[in-house]
Design a protein around this motif. Structure first.
Motif, short mmCIF file in Angstrom:
data_model
loop_
_atom_site.label_atom_id
_atom_site.label_comp_id
_atom_site.label_asym_id
_atom_site.label_seq_id
_atom_site.Cartn_x
_atom_site.Cartn_y
_atom_site.Cartn_z
N LEU A 280 0.09 16.39 18.38
CA LEU A 280 1.18 17.21 17.87
C LEU A 280 2.18 17.67 18.92
O LEU A 280 3.25 18.18 18.56
N ASN A 281 1.85 17.54 20.21
CA ASN A 281 2.76 18.05 21.25
C ASN A 281 4.18 17.50 21.15
O ASN A 281 5.15 18.26 21.11
N PRO A 282 4.36 16.17 21.12
CA PRO A 282 5.74 15.66 20.99
C PRO A 282 6.36 16.02 19.65
O PRO A 282 7.59 16.17 19.56
N VAL A 283 5.54 16.16 18.61
CA VAL A 283 6.07 16.53 17.30
C VAL A 283 6.60 17.95 17.33
O VAL A 283 7.67 18.24 16.77
N VAL A 284 5.89 18.86 17.97
CA VAL A 284 6.33 20.25 18.08
C VAL A 284 7.66 20.32 18.83
O VAL A 284 8.57 21.07 18.46
N THR A 285 7.77 19.51 19.89
CA THR A 285 9.03 19.48 20.64
C THR A 285 10.17 19.02 19.74
O THR A 285 11.25 19.62 19.74
N ALA A 286 9.94 17.98 18.98
CA ALA A 286 11.00 17.46 18.10
C ALA A 286 11.36 18.46 17.02
O ALA A 286 12.54 18.70 16.73
N ILE A 287 10.35 19.09 16.41
CA ILE A 287 10.60 20.04 15.33
C ILE A 287 11.38 21.24 15.84
O ILE A 287 12.33 21.70 15.19
N SER A 288 11.00 21.77 17.00
CA SER A 288 11.71 22.93 17.54
C SER A 288 13.15 22.59 17.86
O SER A 288 14.07 23.36 17.57
N GLY A 289 13.36 21.41 18.46
CA GLY A 289 14.73 21.01 18.78
C GLY A 289 15.57 20.78 17.54
O GLY A 289 16.74 21.20 17.47
N VAL A 344 8.19 27.82 21.58
CA VAL A 344 7.54 26.52 21.65
C VAL A 344 6.63 26.43 22.87
O VAL A 344 5.54 25.86 22.82
N ASP A 345 7.06 27.01 24.00
CA ASP A 345 6.22 27.02 25.20
C ASP A 345 4.89 27.72 24.94
O ASP A 345 3.84 27.31 25.44
N ILE A 346 4.94 28.78 24.15
CA ILE A 346 3.71 29.51 23.82
C ILE A 346 2.82 28.67 22.90
O ILE A 346 1.60 28.65 23.04
N ILE A 347 3.42 27.96 21.96
CA ILE A 347 2.65 27.09 21.06
C ILE A 347 1.95 25.99 21.85
O ILE A 347 0.82 25.60 21.54
N TYR A 348 2.61 25.47 22.90
CA TYR A 348 2.01 24.43 23.72
C TYR A 348 0.65 24.86 24.28
O TYR A 348 -0.29 24.07 24.37
N LYS A 354 -4.68 22.60 28.61
CA LYS A 354 -4.35 22.19 29.98
C LYS A 354 -2.98 22.70 30.41
O LYS A 354 -2.68 22.78 31.60
N VAL A 355 -2.13 23.05 29.43
CA VAL A 355 -0.81 23.58 29.73
C VAL A 355 -0.94 25.08 29.96
O VAL A 355 -1.49 25.80 29.13
#
Length: 358
Positions: A280-289, A344-348, A354-355
């Motif tokens: 889901l990491n790249p998906v979260v980035t796309a959704i937030s953007g 989004v940084d907090i969701i990561y 590891k983040v």
């Protein structure tokens, strides 16, 4: 955590300062005189001078810039001998006086986005308060549809890799990414709002709130949300499908997935317990953007469907050279971008231990 938020707040301040500076000088060097636009055919030299003095157009550009910064700043300085002090006297600021030094007064206040040039002295904050919630509802509806359908279709596409179902989904997502939103809006409005109106009962245009048949009160029309939300969600839906599929296929090749399969876990359990969260990491980035972009990019969709949101207001403000509304809208959109990125940084951290917040 506190250090992280302090660093983010500092960079957010620098970003907003840069945005304020760019949009002020950009919009104030554009051709056209807002004072002449406000007066229209009733323009004469005396009235033009009065309007320019009222809005500060007669002052040097750098002076206007510092006045604008003073209006936006939560802590601002005012001289009792200068025209900007009348903002306090006329109640334009929601301010509390801190202290005075000579003829200068220092106050703490909410940022003042000034008044619309074309709405008879209406505050820009009031204009945004009326339009931004409509755009927010539209953006949330579109991104929610894109997120859930995109994740589900992406998982299906990955599980049936290179099968006919996967190819159908990939072709559909490719079309979704390639078709411009304004063309999709026109097509959907014509087909579902006009050709199939008898069956869908949907209108070609309409906003969230509309007057009733007697013109007495406003009512929510949820059906007007369907077409613009679908159109606005098509492109992010296509992006989420592609990202989810590719990310999930990459996760399937990891050692811990092979170990889970060796333990006898079903494919459903592997996807549910192990694969989805890590994919889901790249998906979260796309959704937030995309969500932040929707607040700014819904301009054509809102205008075509007659949705009374921020995008439509920006178009109207550009047509009438209503600079305070345009600048206030851009500032709000920039602030939302910053807030969403921090969120989004907090969701990561939750999705990937590891983040770390650094």
């Amino acid at each position: 955590m506190i250090k992280y938020f302090l660093n983010k707040a500092f960079y957010a301040f620098l970003t907003m300062f840069g945005v304020v500076t760019v949009i002020f000088f950009l919009f104030n060097v554009l051709p056209g005189d807002p004072a002449q636009m406000m007066l229209g055919q009733n323009e004469d030299s005396e009235q033009l001078a009065i309007v320019k003095a009222k809005y500060g157009f007669d002052k040097p550009l750098l002076t206007q810039y510092f006045y604008y910064l003073n209006d936006l700043s939560p802590i601002s300085f005012h001289s009792k001998n200068e025209g900007d002090y009348t903002h306090l006297q006329k109640g334009k600021y929601t301010a509390s006086q801190l202290f005075s030094i000579g003829n200068s007064t220092i106050v703490v206040k909410f940022p003042y986005l000034r008044e619309s040039f074309t709405k008879q002295g209406k505050k820009v904050s009031s204009v945004l308060a009326e339009t931004l919630p409509n755009t927010f509802v539209l953006a949330v509806s579109a991104i929610t549809m894109a997120m859930f359908l995109g994740v589900v279709l992406g998982i299906v596409s990955a599980l049936f890799k290179d099968k006919w179902l996967d190819k159908v989904i990939q072709i559909g997502s490719t079309f979704g990414m390639s078709i411009p939103s304004f063309f999709s809006a026109i097509l959907f409005a014509w087909f579902f709002g006009f050709v199939l109106h008898k069956y869908t009962h949907l209108e070609m245009t309409g906003s969230l709130y509309e007057l009733d048949d007697f013109g007495e009160s406003m009512h929510i029309r949820w059906k007007n949300l369907l077409l613009p939300a679908v159109v606005l969600g098509i492109r992010p839906l296509a992006v989420v499908i592609q990202l989810m599929r590719n990310s999930l296929l990459e996760v399937f090749n990891q050692d811990y997935i092979r170990t889970a399969r060796a333990k006898g876990l079903s494919e459903f359990q592997i996807v549910k317990r192990h694969a989805i969260k890590n994919a889901l990491n790249p998906v979260v980035t796309a959704i937030s953007g995309w969500f932040a972009s929707m607040l700014a990019g819904a301009v054509f969709v809102e205008y075509i469907f007659g949705w009374n949101g921020l995008g439509k207001e920006i178009v109207n403000a550009l047509n009438t050279l209503d600079l305070p509304v345009i600048m206030g809208s851009v500032l709000i959109i920039a602030l939302l971008f910053i807030i969403i990125n921090i969120f989004v940084d907090i969701i990561y951290v939750y999705l990937d231990p590891k983040v770390k917040l650094e």
